[in-house]
Scaffold this active site. Structure first.
Site, mmCIF file in Angstrom:
data_model
loop_
_atom_site.group_PDB
_atom_site.id
_atom_site.type_symbol
_atom_site.label_atom_id
_atom_site.label_comp_id
_atom_site.label_asym_id
_atom_site.label_seq_id
_atom_site.Cartn_x
_atom_site.Cartn_y
_atom_site.Cartn_z
ATOM 1 N N GLU A 90 -12.927 7.196 -1.405
ATOM 2 C CA GLU A 90 -12.983 8.586 -1.875
ATOM 3 C C GLU A 90 -13.816 9.435 -0.925
ATOM 4 O O GLU A 90 -14.698 8.929 -0.241
ATOM 5 C CB GLU A 90 -13.667 8.625 -3.254
ATOM 6 C CG GLU A 90 -12.732 8.781 -4.432
ATOM 7 C CD GLU A 90 -12.139 10.183 -4.567
ATOM 8 O OE1 GLU A 90 -12.052 10.923 -3.571
ATOM 9 O OE2 GLU A 90 -11.758 10.536 -5.691
ATOM 10 N N ASP A 91 -13.558 10.727 -0.917
ATOM 11 C CA ASP A 91 -14.411 11.652 -0.181
ATOM 12 C C ASP A 91 -15.692 11.920 -0.964
ATOM 13 O O ASP A 91 -16.786 11.878 -0.438
ATOM 14 C CB ASP A 91 -13.671 12.980 0.093
ATOM 15 C CG ASP A 91 -12.977 13.546 -1.143
ATOM 16 O OD1 ASP A 91 -12.875 12.831 -2.164
ATOM 17 O OD2 ASP A 91 -12.530 14.704 -1.103
ATOM 18 N N ASP B 232 -17.876 13.080 -8.179
ATOM 19 C CA ASP B 232 -18.629 14.115 -8.870
ATOM 20 C C ASP B 232 -18.922 13.566 -10.276
ATOM 21 O O ASP B 232 -19.848 12.780 -10.458
ATOM 22 C CB ASP B 232 -17.744 15.374 -8.861
ATOM 23 C CG ASP B 232 -18.375 16.599 -9.484
ATOM 24 O OD1 ASP B 232 -19.100 16.465 -10.469
ATOM 25 O OD2 ASP B 232 -18.125 17.714 -8.998
ATOM 26 N N PHE C 129 -21.404 22.621 -4.826
ATOM 27 C CA PHE C 129 -20.071 22.514 -4.263
ATOM 28 C C PHE C 129 -20.125 22.422 -2.732
ATOM 29 O O PHE C 129 -20.835 23.174 -2.081
ATOM 30 C CB PHE C 129 -19.222 23.711 -4.691
ATOM 31 C CG PHE C 129 -17.764 23.460 -4.526
ATOM 32 C CD1 PHE C 129 -17.091 22.617 -5.396
ATOM 33 C CD2 PHE C 129 -17.064 24.040 -3.482
ATOM 34 C CE1 PHE C 129 -15.737 22.361 -5.233
ATOM 35 C CE2 PHE C 129 -15.717 23.796 -3.313
ATOM 36 C CZ PHE C 129 -15.047 22.948 -4.188
ATOM 37 N N ARG D 96 -10.524 22.107 4.756
ATOM 38 C CA ARG D 96 -10.390 20.644 4.895
ATOM 39 C C ARG D 96 -10.532 20.168 6.333
ATOM 40 O O ARG D 96 -10.914 19.045 6.601
ATOM 41 C CB ARG D 96 -9.023 20.182 4.370
ATOM 42 C CG ARG D 96 -8.848 20.347 2.872
ATOM 43 C CD ARG D 96 -7.644 19.534 2.415
ATOM 44 N NE ARG D 96 -7.201 19.867 1.071
ATOM 45 C CZ ARG D 96 -7.695 19.341 -0.046
ATOM 46 N NH1 ARG D 96 -8.657 18.455 0.011
ATOM 47 N NH2 ARG D 96 -7.226 19.698 -1.223
HETATM 48 P P1 IMP Z 1 -14.685 13.830 -10.311
HETATM 49 O O1 IMP Z 1 -13.439 13.390 -11.008
HETATM 50 O O2 IMP Z 1 -15.467 14.822 -11.103
HETATM 51 O O3 IMP Z 1 -15.548 12.666 -9.862
HETATM 52 O O4 IMP Z 1 -14.247 14.659 -9.031
HETATM 53 C C1 IMP Z 1 -13.690 14.008 -7.967
HETATM 54 C C2 IMP Z 1 -12.776 14.870 -7.118
HETATM 55 O O5 IMP Z 1 -12.991 16.273 -7.289
HETATM 56 C C3 IMP Z 1 -13.082 14.584 -5.674
HETATM 57 O O6 IMP Z 1 -12.305 13.519 -5.189
HETATM 58 C C4 IMP Z 1 -12.752 15.897 -5.001
HETATM 59 O O7 IMP Z 1 -11.374 15.922 -4.701
HETATM 60 C C5 IMP Z 1 -13.074 16.932 -6.047
HETATM 61 N N1 IMP Z 1 -14.446 17.446 -5.860
HETATM 62 C C6 IMP Z 1 -15.543 17.164 -6.589
HETATM 63 N N2 IMP Z 1 -16.635 17.804 -6.143
HETATM 64 C C7 IMP Z 1 -16.217 18.528 -5.065
HETATM 65 C C8 IMP Z 1 -16.895 19.408 -4.135
HETATM 66 O O8 IMP Z 1 -18.101 19.669 -4.198
HETATM 67 N N3 IMP Z 1 -16.113 19.932 -3.160
HETATM 68 C C9 IMP Z 1 -14.779 19.692 -3.040
HETATM 69 N N4 IMP Z 1 -14.121 18.862 -3.873
HETATM 70 C C10 IMP Z 1 -14.833 18.296 -4.883
HETATM 71 MG MG MG Z 2 -11.060 13.164 -3.648
#
Ligand code: IMP
Ligand code: MG
Length: 186
Positions: free
Chosen positions: A110-111, A114, A163, A176
């Protein structure tokens, strides 16, 4: 032809928001190398299936895979949980798996993690396929908001709940392609 080194933009504008430099490309490179070294050591002599989560992970996937000295196969899924700067609270599957993960040693890449919702969803989805093992690598982890529902085995950086964009990550589809990671300017 050699070109003079370009200076780094300290602040950038994407649509209506400003972001400031947060992690430079050399720091990112070093963190990716550390993750690769750990994986190379732990999986020595094994076959590994890398499961990349699009769209955001494409840059870290590309850099990480080049550093792995293992027998690698790659699968990609496309999941979406974010709209603009907000987690929508539900995960959409836009592209699924093509091959079975049965008996595979899987590492999800994963990148950014969150809330952890996206990966909780993905882990449930692949559990049915009975992989031999599943580990998780993420370049960034927002540790304060993470739901702690699964272990994150390899992390590049723990970051605050703000963010970020660049190195694969977007705001409204923009940013990106950036080499460095930028954080929202308050
Ligand atoms: P989660 O499901 O809340 O863990 O969010 C995961 C996904 O949301 C990541 O794989 C990103 O694609 C996107 N995401 C979460 N935080 C950020 C951020 O700060 N910048 C850009 N994309 C984010
Ligand atoms: Mg992602």
């Amino acid at each position: 032809m050699n070109e003079a080194p370009m200076s780094i933009d300290k602040t950038i504008q994407l649509d209506d928001l400003q972001f400031e430099l947060f992690l430079e490309k050399d720091q990112i490179k070093e963190a990716v190398k550390k993750i690769a070294d750990q994986i190379n050591q732990e999986y020595q002599g094994k076959e590994v299936l890398i499961l990349g989560v699009l769209d955001g992970a494409f840059m870290v996937l590309s850099d990480l895979l080049k550093k792995l000295d293992l027998t690698i196969s790659l699968e990609l899924v496309k999941l979406k949980s974010y709209h603009g700067m907000e987690s929508t609270g539900e995960v959409q599957k836009l592209l699924g798996l093509n091959s079975s993960l049965k008996d595979c040693e899987v590492i999800i890449v994963e990148d950014i993690i969150d809330t952890g919702q996206t990966l909780s969803y993905l882990l449930k989805l692949i559990k049915d396929q009975q992989p031999k093992s599943v580990k998780i690598a993420s370049l960034l982890l927002k540790a304060d908001v993470f739901n702690d529902q699964f272990p994150v085995d390899y992390v590049g950086f723990s970051i605050p709940d703000k963010f970020v964009v660049g190195y694969g990550m977007d705001y409204k589809g923009l940013g990106r392609q950036l080499k460095h990671i930028y954080i929202i300017k308050e």
